[in-house]
Design a protein around this motif. Structure first.
Motif, PDB file in Angstrom:
ATOM      1  N   GLU A 107      74.857  41.503  30.607  1.00  0.00           N
ATOM      2  CA  GLU A 107      74.849  40.267  29.950  1.00  0.00           C
ATOM      3  C   GLU A 107      74.097  40.119  28.589  1.00  0.00           C
ATOM      4  O   GLU A 107      73.150  40.972  28.657  1.00  0.00           O
ATOM      5  CB  GLU A 107      73.995  39.082  30.808  1.00  0.00           C
ATOM      6  N   ASP A 109      72.385  38.246  26.938  1.00  0.00           N
ATOM      7  CA  ASP A 109      71.099  37.952  26.830  1.00  0.00           C
ATOM      8  C   ASP A 109      69.905  38.383  27.993  1.00  0.00           C
ATOM      9  O   ASP A 109      69.051  37.903  28.006  1.00  0.00           O
ATOM     10  CB  ASP A 109      71.031  36.352  27.072  1.00  0.00           C
ATOM     11  N   ALA A 110      70.356  39.734  28.514  1.00  0.00           N
ATOM     12  CA  ALA A 110      69.340  40.243  29.226  1.00  0.00           C
ATOM     13  C   ALA A 110      68.335  40.767  28.673  1.00  0.00           C
ATOM     14  O   ALA A 110      68.328  41.412  27.518  1.00  0.00           O
ATOM     15  CB  ALA A 110      70.007  41.262  30.009  1.00  0.00           C
ATOM     16  N   PRO A 111      67.219  40.293  29.082  1.00  0.00           N
ATOM     17  CA  PRO A 111      65.694  40.776  28.175  1.00  0.00           C
ATOM     18  C   PRO A 111      65.654  42.087  28.142  1.00  0.00           C
ATOM     19  O   PRO A 111      66.025  43.085  29.078  1.00  0.00           O
ATOM     20  CB  PRO A 111      64.653  40.170  29.372  1.00  0.00           C
ATOM     21  N   ILE A 112      65.095  42.652  26.998  1.00  0.00           N
ATOM     22  CA  ILE A 112      64.699  44.048  26.741  1.00  0.00           C
ATOM     23  C   ILE A 112      64.152  44.676  27.905  1.00  0.00           C
ATOM     24  O   ILE A 112      64.226  45.636  28.501  1.00  0.00           O
ATOM     25  CB  ILE A 112      64.224  44.199  25.466  1.00  0.00           C
ATOM     26  N   ALA A 113      63.016  44.126  28.546  1.00  0.00           N
ATOM     27  CA  ALA A 113      62.217  44.620  29.788  1.00  0.00           C
ATOM     28  C   ALA A 113      63.273  45.034  30.859  1.00  0.00           C
ATOM     29  O   ALA A 113      62.871  45.877  31.613  1.00  0.00           O
ATOM     30  CB  ALA A 113      61.180  43.567  30.102  1.00  0.00           C
ATOM     31  N   VAL A 114      64.155  44.060  31.181  1.00  0.00           N
ATOM     32  CA  VAL A 114      65.268  44.447  32.154  1.00  0.00           C
ATOM     33  C   VAL A 114      65.929  45.801  31.758  1.00  0.00           C
ATOM     34  O   VAL A 114      66.356  46.618  32.763  1.00  0.00           O
ATOM     35  CB  VAL A 114      66.052  43.020  32.576  1.00  0.00           C
ATOM     36  N   ARG A 115      66.614  45.657  30.853  1.00  0.00           N
ATOM     37  CA  ARG A 115      67.129  46.769  30.431  1.00  0.00           C
ATOM     38  C   ARG A 115      66.484  47.985  30.519  1.00  0.00           C
ATOM     39  O   ARG A 115      67.206  49.181  31.001  1.00  0.00           O
ATOM     40  CB  ARG A 115      67.950  46.642  28.852  1.00  0.00           C
ATOM     41  N   ARG A 116      65.284  48.141  30.009  1.00  0.00           N
ATOM     42  CA  ARG A 116      64.458  49.203  29.879  1.00  0.00           C
ATOM     43  C   ARG A 116      64.111  49.653  31.458  1.00  0.00           C
ATOM     44  O   ARG A 116      64.119  50.758  31.725  1.00  0.00           O
ATOM     45  CB  ARG A 116      63.136  49.178  29.263  1.00  0.00           C
ATOM     46  N   SER A 134      73.115  43.278  36.411  1.00  0.00           N
ATOM     47  CA  SER A 134      73.509  41.660  36.762  1.00  0.00           C
ATOM     48  C   SER A 134      74.098  41.705  38.127  1.00  0.00           C
ATOM     49  O   SER A 134      74.465  42.819  38.482  1.00  0.00           O
ATOM     50  CB  SER A 134      74.101  40.963  35.532  1.00  0.00           C
TER      51      SER A 134
END
Length: 211
Positions: A107, A109-116, A134
């Motif tokens: 997504e 708007d996925a937060p950077i922390a989630v991507r990391r 997601s």
């Protein structure tokens, strides 16, 4: 057979086809390399229907909970399928080269922390599997659908019977039966006559039987 896997006589790749792949009669698989990223723990994890084909570099990227079903007489030509839940393709479909079908998306708007966290999880996995970032949403492709080259079908989409997806089209919403869609985002430019109904087929069979 060799162990739990099936090995193709003509194959250049030695990995073989996983045991949880069901292959129908007269189905054609160009190489088992396309199953190298199939990690489904489902039984079965992948079904290839009778006389369907997985040509060239068709690739199945399937997570532990993913299931893919491909109907009879459907042709996958250098298609890329990403599945963490469900991808269902009907009969008599043509999916052209470079097409991507994915039931999982990052997504915007996925937060950077989630991507990391997802990248760190992949880095620590011995197979470098990227977990879903997601919630997966199933893709359904009905019978007699044609998807043009390098089109992208995104999570949650249903392609209605007999529809046509133009080359390089990005499909984020359902496509009605017999619609022709093009562009990014996909838009309907026309509807086709439904000439593949059961009634039309039965009439054609009767006419052929009289000759």
């Amino acid at each position: 057979m060799n162990g739990a896997r099936t090995y193709l006589e003509h194959d250049w790749y030695a990995g073989g086809i996983p045991a949880n792949v069901v292959v129908g009669k007269d189905a054609y698989i160009e190489t088992s390399y396309g199953f190298a990223r199939l990690f489904s723990e489902c039984q079965p994890g992948l079904i290839l229907g009778n006389a369907c084909g997985a040509y060239h570099r068709t690739t199945f990227v399937v997570g532990p909970k993913g299931r893919i079903a491909v109907g009879a007489y459907t042709c996958l030509n250098d298609t890329y399928l990403v599945c963490n839940d469900s991808i269902t393709i009907g009969e008599h479909c043509l999916v052209a080269w470079g097409v991507v079908l994915t039931d999982t998306w990052i997504e915007p708007d996925a937060p950077i922390a989630v991507r990391r966290a997802v990248l760190q999880a992949a880095a620590s996995d011995s197979y470098r599997r990227l977990p879903p970032i997601s919630t997966p949403r199933p893709i359904t492709i009905d019978d007699n659908v044609w998807v043009g080259f390098e089109a992208v079908v995104l999570p949650g989409v249903t392609l209605g019977r007999g529809c046509v997806v133009g080359c390089k089209t990005v499909v984020a919403e359902d496509v009605p039966p017999y619609a022709v869609v093009v562009g990014n985002p996909a838009r309907i430019i026309r509807f086709l006559e439904p000439d593949d109904t059961d009634a039309v087929r039965d009439r054609a069979l009767r006419e052929c039987g009289r000759d």
